[in-house]
Design an enzyme around this catalytic site. Structure first.
Site, PDB file in Angstrom:
ATOM      1  N   LYS A 149      62.242  43.620  55.344  1.00 31.94           N
ATOM      2  CA  LYS A 149      61.585  43.592  56.455  1.00 31.94           C
ATOM      3  C   LYS A 149      60.666  43.060  57.414  1.00 31.94           C
ATOM      4  CE  LYS A 149      61.007  48.538  54.591  1.00 31.94           C
ATOM      5  NZ  LYS A 149      60.246  49.892  53.898  1.00 31.94           N
ATOM      6  N   GLN A 160      54.547  51.533  52.942  1.00 35.20           N
ATOM      7  CA  GLN A 160      55.248  51.551  51.769  1.00 35.20           C
ATOM      8  C   GLN A 160      55.155  52.645  50.321  1.00 35.20           C
ATOM      9  OE1 GLN A 160      58.408  49.440  52.438  1.00 35.20           O
ATOM     10  NE2 GLN A 160      58.733  50.045  50.423  1.00 35.20           N
ATOM     11  N   ASP A 206      59.291  55.229  60.303  1.00 32.98           N
ATOM     12  CA  ASP A 206      59.387  56.139  58.538  1.00 32.98           C
ATOM     13  C   ASP A 206      60.750  56.822  59.242  1.00 32.98           C
ATOM     14  OD1 ASP A 206      60.599  53.943  56.989  1.00 32.98           O
ATOM     15  OD2 ASP A 206      58.084  54.276  55.684  1.00 32.98           O
TER      16      ASP A 206
END
Ligand code: NAP
Length: 282
Positions: free
Chosen positions: A52, A96, A119
């Site tokens: 990422k 995460q 997300d």
């Protein structure tokens, strides 16, 4: 002839588009900012985050990997997210997963405000996806929709079996497919006879986390197969599909690696840019 759907090539295309969008934003003195929070040192998370951060640098997004020790208190984590939610210079925040097992945070998906939830996990974003409204679309389902577009696969009226009903893949994917006028069957571990469903499908999407779950005898000829699974078997990455056997019966299929996985990060970049555009417009 079977077409291998090339996630790597589409990833490059999306990242190029993202790069151009960032150049345009920078002309208006806007630099998209993404914060990625990790708790602990999970090996899988380390490598996903590294990708990422690398993709963000490539397209010109200012990103930071905030790595908290496994021993951090829930209070500290919540305070950090709260401060990032309030910080006007931050456009996108990502927590995460998985978190360390001992952390039991109620309403985990609601910690990051919907405007910064790149997300697409917040219930508001999930709800908007279901309603077909503007939202941050979860990155993996978004990537799969891009793949269908890229290969000009029309979903209208298609019988699609979605194997898996997780909040991050199966459910948002199902919402997108319903809104694309497909006829969708969603399967889970309690489904009585999985093969009975998959055999009738024009398209099978598997996100189960179970190596070689989808076998050749479970699909019809010329099926389209999307393999979301990412499993490690004897140290090697593999999907949820018995690839070599199923490939022979498929018209289109995604490999693992080199398929869906490459698109998730690319779509995260698009969501971060969108977050910056939306917040700076206000
Ligand atoms: P998850 O939260 O564990 O959900 C798995 C889902 O599959 C559950 O709904 C489960 O049913 C269902 N399932 C498992 N075994 C099944 C079986 N034998 N028959 C029918 N349904 C079955 O997993 P996830 O987060 O959605 O991830 C799924 C896989 O995709 C994993 O391998 C993960 O690593 C991978 N993944 C890849 C990406 C990417 O970027 N490529 C992104 C996210 C996830 P129940 O609900 O009944 O338990």
């Amino acid at each position: 002839m079977t077409v291998l759907m090339n996630g790597k090539a589409l990833e490059q295309k999306i990242l190029e588009q993202a790069k151009i969008k960032v150049i345009e934003l920078k002309k208006k003195n806007i630099v998209p900012v993404l914060k990625v929070i990790q708790v602990g040192n999970d090996a899988g998370s380390n490598s996903y985050i590294a990708r990422k951060i690398k993709s963000a640098a490539l397209v010109g997004i200012d990103s930071e990997h905030i790595k908290l020790p496994e021993t951090v208190s829930e209070k500290k984590l919540l305070e950090l997210i709260d401060s990032l939610n309030k910080n006007k210079k931050v456009h996108g925040i990502l927590l995460q997963l998985p978190l360390p097992k001992k952390m039991k945070i109620p309403d985990l998906m609601e910690l990051i405000i919907p405007e910064k939830d790149v997300d697409g996990f917040h219930p508001i974003n999930q709800g908007r996806i279901l309603l077909g409204e503007k939202a941050f679309i979860s990155c993996t389902p978004q990537g799969i929709m891009r793949l269908f577009e890229e290969y000009k696969i029309d979903l209208t009226g298609k019988n699609i079996v979605m194997v898996g009903r997780s909040n991050i893949v199966g459910k948002p994917m199902t919402s997108l497919l319903i809104n694309a006028s497909a006829t969708v069957t969603v399967c889970n571990t309690k489904t009585k006879n999985l093969a009975e469903h998959t055999k009738k499908a024009d398209i099978v999407i598997v996100a189960a986390g179970s190596p070689k779950l989808l076998k050749a005898e479970m699909v019809k000829k010329n099926v389209i197969v999307i393999d979301v699974g990412m499993n490690k078997v004897e140290g090697k990455l593999c999907g949820d599909v018995d690839f070599e056997a199923v490939k022979k019966k498929s018209s289109y299929i995604t490999p693992v690696p080199g398929g869906v996985g490459r698109l998730t990060t690319a779509c995260l970049m698009l969501n971060t840019i969108k977050a910056a555009e939306m917040q700076e417009k206000k």
